[in-house]
Design an enzyme around this catalytic site. Structure first.
Site, mmCIF file in Angstrom:
data_model
loop_
_atom_site.group_PDB
_atom_site.id
_atom_site.type_symbol
_atom_site.label_atom_id
_atom_site.label_comp_id
_atom_site.label_asym_id
_atom_site.label_seq_id
_atom_site.Cartn_x
_atom_site.Cartn_y
_atom_site.Cartn_z
ATOM 1 N N ILE A 66 -35.359 26.700 26.614
ATOM 2 C CA ILE A 66 -34.552 25.840 27.497
ATOM 3 C C ILE A 66 -33.143 26.401 27.715
ATOM 4 C CG2 ILE A 66 -35.837 23.685 27.121
ATOM 5 C CD1 ILE A 66 -33.519 22.821 25.221
ATOM 6 N N THR B 78 -31.750 10.794 18.897
ATOM 7 C CA THR B 78 -32.135 10.330 17.559
ATOM 8 C C THR B 78 -31.159 9.281 17.028
ATOM 9 O OG1 THR B 78 -32.204 11.082 15.248
ATOM 10 C CG2 THR B 78 -30.910 12.416 16.718
ATOM 11 N N ASP B 79 -31.622 8.463 16.098
ATOM 12 C CA ASP B 79 -30.728 7.485 15.454
ATOM 13 C C ASP B 79 -29.649 8.178 14.622
ATOM 14 O OD1 ASP B 79 -32.322 8.372 13.315
ATOM 15 O OD2 ASP B 79 -32.856 6.373 12.592
ATOM 16 N N GLU B 80 -29.881 9.464 14.310
ATOM 17 C CA GLU B 80 -28.939 10.162 13.426
ATOM 18 C C GLU B 80 -27.563 10.351 14.078
ATOM 19 O OE1 GLU B 80 -30.376 13.301 11.014
ATOM 20 O OE2 GLU B 80 -32.443 12.611 11.134
ATOM 21 N N TYR C 146 -27.165 19.189 12.711
ATOM 22 C CA TYR C 146 -28.237 18.712 13.605
ATOM 23 C C TYR C 146 -27.752 17.506 14.396
ATOM 24 C CZ TYR C 146 -32.336 15.855 14.882
ATOM 25 O OH TYR C 146 -33.231 15.055 15.551
ATOM 26 N N LYS D 121 -26.960 16.952 18.467
ATOM 27 C CA LYS D 121 -27.662 15.945 19.274
ATOM 28 C C LYS D 121 -26.653 14.977 19.905
ATOM 29 C CE LYS D 121 -31.704 15.386 19.488
ATOM 30 N NZ LYS D 121 -32.761 15.982 20.377
ATOM 31 N N GLY E 270 -24.058 16.485 2.306
ATOM 32 C CA GLY E 270 -23.676 15.485 3.321
ATOM 33 C C GLY E 270 -24.785 14.485 3.630
ATOM 34 N N HIS E 271 -25.646 14.223 2.666
ATOM 35 C CA HIS E 271 -26.843 13.406 2.891
ATOM 36 C C HIS E 271 -26.513 11.986 3.366
ATOM 37 C CE1 HIS E 271 -31.056 12.464 1.003
ATOM 38 N NE2 HIS E 271 -30.994 12.157 2.282
HETATM 39 P P1 NAD Z 1 -40.402 19.504 16.267
HETATM 40 O O1 NAD Z 1 -39.473 20.374 15.523
HETATM 41 O O2 NAD Z 1 -41.743 19.167 15.686
HETATM 42 O O3 NAD Z 1 -40.684 20.153 17.706
HETATM 43 C C1 NAD Z 1 -39.686 20.742 18.492
HETATM 44 C C2 NAD Z 1 -40.356 21.548 19.586
HETATM 45 O O4 NAD Z 1 -39.316 22.104 20.410
HETATM 46 C C3 NAD Z 1 -41.192 22.716 19.075
HETATM 47 O O5 NAD Z 1 -42.422 22.769 19.762
HETATM 48 C C4 NAD Z 1 -40.332 23.940 19.390
HETATM 49 O O6 NAD Z 1 -41.092 25.117 19.618
HETATM 50 C C5 NAD Z 1 -39.606 23.472 20.640
HETATM 51 N N1 NAD Z 1 -38.340 24.185 20.858
HETATM 52 C C6 NAD Z 1 -37.355 24.408 19.953
HETATM 53 N N2 NAD Z 1 -36.350 25.105 20.512
HETATM 54 C C7 NAD Z 1 -36.702 25.292 21.810
HETATM 55 C C8 NAD Z 1 -36.075 25.927 22.909
HETATM 56 N N3 NAD Z 1 -34.869 26.509 22.787
HETATM 57 N N4 NAD Z 1 -36.699 25.928 24.111
HETATM 58 C C9 NAD Z 1 -37.924 25.353 24.253
HETATM 59 N N5 NAD Z 1 -38.570 24.767 23.241
HETATM 60 C C10 NAD Z 1 -37.972 24.720 22.035
HETATM 61 O O7 NAD Z 1 -39.580 18.191 16.594
HETATM 62 P P2 NAD Z 1 -40.067 16.679 16.763
HETATM 63 O O8 NAD Z 1 -40.054 16.036 15.439
HETATM 64 O O9 NAD Z 1 -41.297 16.645 17.595
HETATM 65 O O10 NAD Z 1 -38.840 16.090 17.596
HETATM 66 C C11 NAD Z 1 -38.857 16.079 19.009
HETATM 67 C C12 NAD Z 1 -37.569 15.477 19.509
HETATM 68 O O11 NAD Z 1 -37.412 14.164 18.986
HETATM 69 C C13 NAD Z 1 -36.323 16.247 19.080
HETATM 70 O O12 NAD Z 1 -35.431 16.271 20.166
HETATM 71 C C14 NAD Z 1 -35.753 15.433 17.933
HETATM 72 O O13 NAD Z 1 -34.356 15.581 17.879
HETATM 73 C C15 NAD Z 1 -36.162 14.039 18.347
HETATM 74 N N6 NAD Z 1 -36.358 13.086 17.230
HETATM 75 C C16 NAD Z 1 -37.240 13.373 16.235
HETATM 76 C C17 NAD Z 1 -37.441 12.428 15.222
HETATM 77 C C18 NAD Z 1 -38.436 12.674 14.118
HETATM 78 O O14 NAD Z 1 -38.511 11.851 13.200
HETATM 79 N N7 NAD Z 1 -39.227 13.741 14.142
HETATM 80 C C19 NAD Z 1 -36.734 11.219 15.238
HETATM 81 C C20 NAD Z 1 -35.850 10.966 16.290
HETATM 82 C C21 NAD Z 1 -35.681 11.913 17.274
HETATM 83 P P1 TYD Z 2 -36.476 14.350 6.685
HETATM 84 O O1 TYD Z 2 -37.947 14.104 6.721
HETATM 85 O O2 TYD Z 2 -35.968 15.737 6.588
HETATM 86 O O3 TYD Z 2 -35.873 13.592 7.945
HETATM 87 P P2 TYD Z 2 -34.309 13.258 8.311
HETATM 88 O O4 TYD Z 2 -33.420 14.107 7.469
HETATM 89 O O5 TYD Z 2 -34.265 13.627 9.745
HETATM 90 O O6 TYD Z 2 -34.137 11.790 8.060
HETATM 91 O O7 TYD Z 2 -35.864 13.543 5.455
HETATM 92 C C1 TYD Z 2 -36.078 12.152 5.325
HETATM 93 C C2 TYD Z 2 -35.416 11.710 4.045
HETATM 94 O O8 TYD Z 2 -36.102 12.307 2.935
HETATM 95 C C3 TYD Z 2 -33.974 12.169 3.918
HETATM 96 O O9 TYD Z 2 -33.224 11.151 3.283
HETATM 97 C C4 TYD Z 2 -34.046 13.395 3.015
HETATM 98 C C5 TYD Z 2 -35.241 13.090 2.129
HETATM 99 N N1 TYD Z 2 -36.016 14.280 1.681
HETATM 100 C C6 TYD Z 2 -36.301 14.464 0.332
HETATM 101 O O10 TYD Z 2 -35.908 13.654 -0.535
HETATM 102 N N2 TYD Z 2 -37.017 15.565 -0.035
HETATM 103 C C7 TYD Z 2 -37.462 16.481 0.882
HETATM 104 O O11 TYD Z 2 -38.109 17.487 0.494
HETATM 105 C C8 TYD Z 2 -37.178 16.257 2.265
HETATM 106 C C9 TYD Z 2 -37.645 17.245 3.311
HETATM 107 C C10 TYD Z 2 -36.445 15.137 2.620
#
Ligand code: NAD
Ligand code: TYD
Length: 342
Positions: A60, A124-126, A148, A152, A273-274
């Protein structure tokens, strides 16, 4: 309706593509993905032969190829593409700023050029940062605390600026932590499940009392589809599962379901920074669009554990590194990227 989905080979994007084809068999989808370590075309094996689906490999941040793909004039763009793992952002912030922020500007610029009618940014909520009490509604100040979430949040502000400055039809979705099938086994739920399937311990950070609000991925897909259809331009929508749990609670539920005791917990050093707690107020999407999460948390967690049990073929290759070698080579040579859908 023709939708350009970026990042569709990742966890949520691939679930969304499958969801859309089931719900709207007449839709066409272009999946544009860089195939980073997290992008996996095996997530979409069951849709790759659908004549209404096309995969294009690309970044992208790459204006030329983004222009080519947006010149196909999709009715909507949904940007899932991101570097998404907080721990990786702590050791390599640059790639996060590049994709999660600069990539979004590239998409916005080119979407503006082709006058695309709907642009949905998956956030994201983050971005609200850690909150000790109450919950964050959409107007809550952004207060990100790791590279991250900072990247975002920067993208969210940029998306908003395109609405105000250029009147672009943009919308933003901020969901809580998703879980479900095809989630890369570095995030807590799939990492812990697959470790236990391999009879390994699970690394719990710090005291294990950090809180996340869990959302089953199909509830998120339904919310995004609804926002695509009925969301108001310029608006932000929170999508929370309403399942706040400490990491220790999640770990215990997984251990119990998998027949393991607490000796499998390895308390490890805390993440830098958790963030202590995320909590979303999702009243807006409920009241204005009528969305409600449908999936029960504990049942969905059991279903997810069962999915990882049944699909060792999927995650074992990822954990061993075999996947990257095999599939990425095929797509580097341009295989299957030329199909046109109109
Ligand atoms: P993921 O890491 O599983 O997938 C990300 C995808 O983006 C991958 O297929 C990767 O190849 C592609 N990608 C990365 N960099 C790219 C680039 N420069 N150009 C094109 N493609 C690229 O992530 P996910 O968990 O599926 O998350 C998807 C979206 O949702 C993200 O924007 C994330 O911030 C957001 N989100 C995720 C969560 C969650 O819990 N997983 C929660 C809230 C928001
Ligand atoms: P994660 O799945 O990485 O999602 P996010 O950081 O986006 O919320 O982590 C979820 C929670 O779990 C977060 O508080 C960090 C914790 N965690 C562990 O305790 N051990 C692990 O190995 C991982 C990956 C996360």
């Amino acid at each position: 309706m023709k939708i350009l989905i970026t990042g569709g080979a990742g966890f949520i994007g691939s679930n969304f593509i499958r969801y859309i084809f089931k719900k709207h068999p007449d839709y066409k989808i272009i999946n544009f993905d860089k195939l980073t370590y997290a992008g996996n075309l095996e997530n979409l094996k069951d849709v790759e032969d659908n004549p209404d689906y096309k995969f294009v490999k690309g970044d992208i941040c790459d204006k030329k190829i983004v222009d080519e793909v947006i010149s196909e004039k999709p009715d909507a763009i949904i940007n899932f593409a991101a570097e998404s793992h907080v721990d990786r952002s702590i050791s390599d912030p640059h790639s996060f700023l590049k994709t999660d922020m600069q990539g979004v500007i590239t998409l916005l610029e080119i979407a503006k050029k082709y006058n695309i009618k709907r642009f949905i940014q998956i956030s994201t909520d983050e971005v609200y940062g850690s909150i000790n009490e109450t919950s964050c509604a959409e107007k809550h100040p952004l207060n990100p605390s790791n590279p991250y979430s900072a990247s975002k949040a920067a993208a969210d502000l940029m998306v908003h600026s395109y609405f105000v400055t250029y009147k672009m039809p943009v919308l933003t979705v901020r969901s809580s932590n998703n879980f479900g099938p095809y989630q890369y086994p570095e995030k807590i739920i799939p990492l812990f499940i697959t470790n236990l399937l391999e009879d390994k311990k699970v690394p719990l950070y710090g005291d294990g009392l950090n809180i996340r609000d869990w959302l089953y991925v199909l509830d998120n897909c339904e919310a995004i589809d609804l926002i695509l259809d009925k969301g108001k331009e310029g608006e932000v929508y929170n999508v929370g599962g309403g399942n706040e749990k400490t990491n220790l609670e999640i770990t215990r539920l997984i251990l119990r379901e998998m027949g393991k005791d607490e000796s499998y917990i390895d308390y490890v050093e805390d993440r830098l920074g958790h963030d202590r707690r995320y909590s979303l107020d999702s009243s807006k999407i409920k009241e204005t669009l009528g969305w409600q999460p449908k999936y029960n948390f504990e049942q969905s967690l059991k279903k997810t554990i069962q999915w990882y049990r049944n699909n060792e073929w999927w995650w074992k290759k990822i954990k061993s590194g075999e996947y990257l070698e095999y599939y990425k080579k095929q797509y580097e040579t341009g295989y299957k990227t030329q199909k046109r859908i109109s």
